[in-house]
Write an enzyme that holds these catalytic residues in place. Structure first.
Site, PDB file in Angstrom:
ATOM      1  N   ARG A  55       0.840  -1.205   0.000  1.00 24.93           N
ATOM      2  CA  ARG A  55       0.000   0.000   0.000  1.00 24.93           C
ATOM      3  C   ARG A  55       0.874   1.254   0.000  1.00 24.93           C
ATOM      4  NH1 ARG A  55      -4.395  -2.514   3.693  1.00 24.93           N
ATOM      5  NH2 ARG A  55      -2.548  -2.780   4.968  1.00 24.93           N
ATOM      6  N   GLU A 138       0.489 -23.937   0.857  1.00 27.76           N
ATOM      7  CA  GLU A 138       0.903 -24.609   2.099  1.00 27.76           C
ATOM      8  C   GLU A 138       0.679 -23.737   3.336  1.00 27.76           C
ATOM      9  OE1 GLU A 138       2.367 -27.995   2.593  1.00 27.76           O
ATOM     10  OE2 GLU A 138       1.513 -27.222   4.438  1.00 27.76           O
ATOM     11  N   GLY A 143       0.142 -22.118   9.430  1.00 24.42           N
ATOM     12  CA  GLY A 143       1.396 -21.397   9.163  1.00 24.42           C
ATOM     13  C   GLY A 143       2.562 -22.259   8.733  1.00 24.42           C
ATOM     14  N   GLU A 199      -5.852  -9.774  17.394  1.00 23.65           N
ATOM     15  CA  GLU A 199      -6.089  -8.504  16.710  1.00 23.65           C
ATOM     16  C   GLU A 199      -6.923  -7.596  17.615  1.00 23.65           C
ATOM     17  OE1 GLU A 199      -5.617  -8.057  13.148  1.00 23.65           O
ATOM     18  OE2 GLU A 199      -4.610  -9.996  12.992  1.00 23.65           O
ATOM     19  N   ASP A 210     -11.917 -17.960  11.353  1.00 19.83           N
ATOM     20  CA  ASP A 210     -10.611 -18.326  10.803  1.00 19.83           C
ATOM     21  C   ASP A 210     -10.436 -19.851  10.817  1.00 19.83           C
ATOM     22  OD1 ASP A 210      -7.653 -17.587  10.177  1.00 19.83           O
ATOM     23  OD2 ASP A 210      -7.501 -18.875  11.942  1.00 19.83           O
ATOM     24  N   LYS A 214      -9.968 -22.657   7.629  1.00 19.47           N
ATOM     25  CA  LYS A 214      -8.903 -23.673   7.582  1.00 19.47           C
ATOM     26  C   LYS A 214      -9.493 -25.077   7.547  1.00 19.47           C
ATOM     27  CE  LYS A 214      -5.656 -20.595   9.834  1.00 19.47           C
ATOM     28  NZ  LYS A 214      -5.255 -20.055  11.149  1.00 19.47           N
ATOM     29  N   GLY A 311       3.010 -16.484  12.573  1.00 14.13           N
ATOM     30  CA  GLY A 311       4.278 -15.760  12.725  1.00 14.13           C
ATOM     31  C   GLY A 311       4.946 -15.641  11.366  1.00 14.13           C
TER      32      GLY A 311
END
Ligand SMILES: NC(=O)c1ccc[n+]([C@@H]2O[C@H](COP(=O)([O-])OP(=O)(O)OC[C@H]3O[C@@H](n4cnc5c(N)ncnc54)[C@H](OP(=O)(O)O)[C@@H]3O)[C@@H](O)[C@H]2O)c1
Length: 436
Positions: A55, A138, A143, A199, A210, A214, A311
């Site tokens: 951005r 992946e 993560g 958050e 979320d 997944k 992370g």
């Protein structure tokens, strides 16, 4: 590989366009810089970050990449004919979806990290199939933990029939704090925010959105079917109380938010909800922000994948692994696995799924109440595995764990129990996993 071969491998260049250079994108840039030689050897080519869309391209990002490679125009990345692979790490659905569709339509391969797959996977896979490009993802679940490739490739010979996953580090952190400190979910959310695990608006994590995304991706890959986030039954963790943790611990259980995908008689069941699991179950030991996914199949038995589910650095390893695979495919003129899933398997309605249930009732303390309640269970075809009764001055607490029962029958029983005069309150209902 000889030195000469190594040098010639290094001279071949695969050009990558990054969409996004935030937590994950920046870690990908650093990782490709730090491990450039290793990665080149493994890919058979040097992976070069040719353009990066962000951005704010004017911001100093302290990254090992010349400032002129940054642009605020993602179109300049996806439409650049010299770019081989577009790697999307912006997050969200739009404009990421539209940009990846453009990249795929022009024959580029794509690596992506998240939500997009759970909502628009079929559209993206079809576009990749039409144009002959690769679509790798992946990093979309858990993560840094390798999951998609093991499910798609290593377990291609197995018929995986159940996946139980702790796939959201934020909620696992919150539940761990509640369990270990006796905190309410509000207190634990505040602590997670203070430490950067949640958050400012934690809804997507706390309410299980979320994890549902997944869960859909895992079910699609494991069962070769079309499963989207909206197919997943979802309950978040906001109703779990400190008392639930105390009760669970007393009975030998812990409470986790699980993403569950099952294949049973050619039907798929997908759901995300708080679950009691036995304290000795391997998933019970997964504390804090860690992720773990438990995979079961008739031949393999049980497998567990465990590690850092989020992370920048851990997630970047998954992204770079995908980039290496795609680069290798490009050099060989091949495509990797993972075209659009073909099995049109039915998603089982939640009412038809089967589970064990923990139930806690506050009831009138008089003879015959337990029999009255047990009768309701019996009439709805639900058998009870364990029953506890504790009395207090004016009311008793009855706790039950059922055998596996049909969700619809269980909910009907709950409705009937709520209508009984002797039942003062349904204090808690939590599904029990990992036993039968
Ligand atoms: N963070 C994790 O631990 C983790 C783990 C697994 C998966 N993921 C997934 O990885 C993806 C990236 O996550 P992240 O944590 O790295 O996100 P992030 O830190 O918010 O970074 C997003 C990046 O995208 C850029 N961006 C956003 N919208 C844009 C637009 N319209 N045009 C151009 N650039 C735009 C931002 O530019 P600016 O830098 O200029 O703001 C920023 O560089 C997400 O899909 C996420 O779900 C993240």
């Amino acid at each position: 590989m000889t030195e000469g071969e190594s040098r010639s491998a290094n001279q071949r260049i695969v050009r990558i366009g990054l969409l996004g250079s935030g937590n994950v994108g920046a870690a990908v840039i650093r990782l490709l810089h730090e491990h450039a030689e290793d990665v080149a050897r493994k890919a058979g080519a040097r992976l070069e970050i040719a353009r990066v869309a962000v951005r704010d391209p004017g911001r100093d990002r302290a990254l090992p990449l010349p400032a002129e490679r940054f642009t605020d125009d993602p179109g300049a990345v996806v439409d650049d004919p010299s770019i081989d692979i577009v790697c999307e790490l912006m997050g969200g659905v739009e404009p990421a979806r539209e940009l990846l569709m453009r990249a795929l339509a022009s024959g580029k391969s794509v690596v992506t990290a998240k939500e997009l797959l759970a909502t628009h996977g079929e559209e993206l896979f079809s576009a990749a199939d039409r144009a002959g490009g690769d679509l790798y993802f992946e990093a979309s679940v858990a993560g840094g933990i390798p999951l998609i490739r093991p499910l798609r490739e290593s377990l291609a010979g197995e018929r995986v029939d159940r996946i139980l996953g702790i796939v959201n580090g934020t909620t696992n952190f919150i539940l761990t704090q509640m369990s270990e400190h006796g905190w309410t979910s509000d207190q634990a959310v505040a602590e997670a925010q203070r430490l950067g695990f949640a958050e400012a608006d934690p809804t997507a994590d706390v309410e299980g959105y979320d994890a549902s995304a997944k869960c859909a991706i895992l079910a699609s890959v494991a069962f070769g079917a079309r499963v989207v986030a909206d197919d997943v039954y979802r309950e978040g963790i906001s109703d779990v109380t400190p008392q639930d943790f105390e009760d669970a611990a007393r009975l030998g259980y812990v409470i986790k938010l699980l993403a569950i995908a099952e294949l049973d008689e050619e039907e798929i069941s997908v759901r995300v909800h708080p679950s009691m699991i036995p304290a000795e179950h391997p998933l019970a030991a997964v504390r804090g922000a860690s992720n773990a996914v438990f995979v079961e199949g008739p031949k393999i038995g049980q497998l567990m994948f465990y590690g850092a589910g989020a992370g920048g650095d851990p997630t970047a390893t998954a992204v770079v692994g995908d980039l290496v695979s795609v680069a290798r495919n490009l050099l060989q003129g091949a495509r990797g696995p993972g075209s659009a899933p073909t099995n049109a398997r039915r998603i089982r309605p939640m009412d038809d799924t089967r589970d064990q249930y923990y139930l806690k009732l506050r009831v009138e303390d008089r003879p015959g109440v337990l029999a009255e309640i047990a009768d309701r269970f019996g009439r709805n075809g639900i058998s009870l595995e364990r029953v506890w009764q504790e009395g207090s001055a004016d009311e008793a607490t009855l706790s039950f764990i059922t055998h596996r029962a049909q969700e619809g029958s269980f909910q009907k029983t709950m409705q009937e129990l709520r209508e009984l005069d002797a039942v003062h309150a349904v204090a808690s209902i939590i599904r029990v996993e990992g036993e039968e």
